[in-house]
Enzyme design. Structure first.
Site, mmCIF file in Angstrom:
data_model
loop_
_atom_site.group_PDB
_atom_site.id
_atom_site.type_symbol
_atom_site.label_atom_id
_atom_site.label_comp_id
_atom_site.label_asym_id
_atom_site.label_seq_id
_atom_site.Cartn_x
_atom_site.Cartn_y
_atom_site.Cartn_z
ATOM 1 N N GLY A 1 0.651 -1.278 0.082
ATOM 2 C CA GLY A 1 0.254 -0.241 -0.107
ATOM 3 C C GLY A 1 1.528 1.126 0.072
ATOM 4 O O GLY A 1 1.602 1.413 0.004
ATOM 5 N N GLN B 1 2.736 9.956 0.896
ATOM 6 C CA GLN B 1 4.463 9.499 1.585
ATOM 7 C C GLN B 1 5.126 9.674 0.364
ATOM 8 O O GLN B 1 6.395 9.306 0.093
ATOM 9 C CB GLN B 1 4.059 7.833 1.822
ATOM 10 C CG GLN B 1 3.184 7.414 2.582
ATOM 11 C CD GLN B 1 3.456 5.666 2.539
ATOM 12 O OE1 GLN B 1 2.869 5.216 2.555
ATOM 13 N NE2 GLN B 1 4.706 5.239 3.536
ATOM 14 N N CYS C 1 6.729 -0.291 7.467
ATOM 15 C CA CYS C 1 5.354 0.546 5.965
ATOM 16 C C CYS C 1 6.851 1.307 5.086
ATOM 17 O O CYS C 1 8.255 1.399 5.831
ATOM 18 C CB CYS C 1 5.302 2.156 7.180
ATOM 19 S SG CYS C 1 5.101 3.271 6.386
ATOM 20 N N LEU C 2 6.248 2.033 4.041
ATOM 21 C CA LEU C 2 7.686 1.904 3.324
ATOM 22 C C LEU C 2 8.370 3.042 3.450
ATOM 23 O O LEU C 2 9.594 3.831 3.464
ATOM 24 C CB LEU C 2 6.719 2.297 2.395
ATOM 25 C CG LEU C 2 6.293 1.210 1.275
ATOM 26 C CD1 LEU C 2 5.896 1.677 -0.251
ATOM 27 C CD2 LEU C 2 7.588 -0.280 0.613
ATOM 28 N N HIS D 1 -4.252 0.386 7.794
ATOM 29 C CA HIS D 1 -2.253 1.606 8.205
ATOM 30 C C HIS D 1 -2.759 2.458 6.750
ATOM 31 O O HIS D 1 -1.858 3.837 7.446
ATOM 32 C CB HIS D 1 -1.854 0.411 6.969
ATOM 33 C CG HIS D 1 0.100 0.732 7.625
ATOM 34 N ND1 HIS D 1 1.243 0.517 8.276
ATOM 35 C CD2 HIS D 1 0.344 1.766 6.342
ATOM 36 C CE1 HIS D 1 2.399 1.202 7.690
ATOM 37 N NE2 HIS D 1 1.246 2.203 6.960
ATOM 38 N N GLU D 2 -3.208 1.943 5.937
ATOM 39 C CA GLU D 2 -3.556 3.417 4.618
ATOM 40 C C GLU D 2 -4.160 4.675 4.582
ATOM 41 O O GLU D 2 -3.612 5.671 4.829
ATOM 42 C CB GLU D 2 -3.873 3.017 3.002
ATOM 43 C CG GLU D 2 -2.631 1.929 3.062
ATOM 44 C CD GLU D 2 -1.127 2.789 2.935
ATOM 45 O OE1 GLU D 2 -0.828 3.608 2.192
ATOM 46 O OE2 GLU D 2 -0.581 1.391 3.120
ATOM 47 N N HIS E 1 -2.270 7.346 7.605
ATOM 48 C CA HIS E 1 -0.997 8.056 7.106
ATOM 49 C C HIS E 1 -2.254 8.787 6.445
ATOM 50 O O HIS E 1 -1.586 10.584 6.449
ATOM 51 C CB HIS E 1 -0.921 7.329 5.427
ATOM 52 C CG HIS E 1 0.822 6.324 5.948
ATOM 53 N ND1 HIS E 1 1.748 7.078 6.486
ATOM 54 C CD2 HIS E 1 0.662 4.723 5.514
ATOM 55 C CE1 HIS E 1 2.194 6.038 6.013
ATOM 56 N NE2 HIS E 1 1.556 5.007 6.203
#
Ligand code: NI
Length: 172
Positions: free
Chosen positions: A46, A51, A93-94, A135-136, A139
C-alpha cells in the site's frame, strides 16, 4: 508513468492530515498511476499520497504480493465506517524501512470511498486487507504505525532509529 520518491520518517508531511479530493482530474489520474508504479517498485502492499509528497486523500493498495488474485484498489477520500474485533500482527511501512513491530488493529473493517472514476465504493476487508486499509487510512490522517505503539516502545524505537540514521549519514 513515473516512480516517485517515498518520503521517510521523520519528515513532517507524514504527520499532516491530507485533504479531500474534490475534482478527480487528469493530474489526479496521473498521480494515481505514478503511485501504483511506485508501490510496485518498492514492493509494498500500500501507499498513501502524503508518502510521495501530496496532501491528498488518496491511497493505493495491492495485497496480491502476499495473497494471490487480489485486485489493485485505488481509494479516494476513504474513511472507515465499521470496525470489528481486534487482532495483533506484524506491521511495517515503506516510510520506515527496516523496522517491523506488532500493532493492534481491528480484525475487520468496512471502508467507504470513491474509486478513480469517482464512483462510490464499499470495501470490506479482513486479514491483511483490513490491516492495509487501516494502515493507509491512518497515513491519510497523519498517523504512522509507530503512533499506535505504547509510548515506552515508541521511545525505544525513536532512539534506535535516530542512532541508525546517524550511522548511515556518518558512513556517507
Ligand atoms: Ni506505511
Amino acid at each position: 508513468m513515473a516512480v516517485l520518491e517515498i518520503v521517510r520518517y521523520p519528515e513532517k508531511i507524514l504527520k499532516e492530515k491530507t485533504k479531500p479530493i474534490e475534482d478527480i482530474d487528469d493530474s489526479i489520474q496521473h498521480l494515481i498511476d505514478d503511485m501504483i508504479d511506485t508501490m510496485y517498485v518498492a514492493r509494498g502492499v500500500g501507499l498513501a499520497a502524503n508518502q510521495v509528497g501530496f496532501l491528498k486523500q488518496l491511497c493505493v493498495i495491492d495485497i496480491s504480493i502476499q495473497e494471490e488474485k487480489r485486485p489493485l484498489i485505488v481509494l479516494i477520500n476513504p474513511h472507515i465506517v465499521e470496525k470489528e474485533g481486534t487482532v495483533e500482527t506484524e506491521e511495517g511501512c515503506l516510510s520506515i524501512p527496516g523496522y517491523m513491530t506488532t500493532i493492534k488493529r481491528a480484525e475487520k473493517v468496512l471502508v467507504k470511498a470513491l474509486n478513480r472514476k469517482g464512483n462510490p465504493v464499499e470495501i470490506e476487508g479482513t486479514g491483511l486487507l483490513a490491516k492495509a486499509l487501516q494502515h493507509e487510512i491512518d497515513h491519510l490522517n497523519g498517523l504512522l504505525f509507530i503512533d499506535r505503539m505504547s509510548p515506552l516502545k515508541r521511545e525505544f524505537f525513536k532512539r534506535r532509529y535516530k542512532k541508525a540514521l546517524a550511522a548511515v549519514s556518518s558512513s556517507k
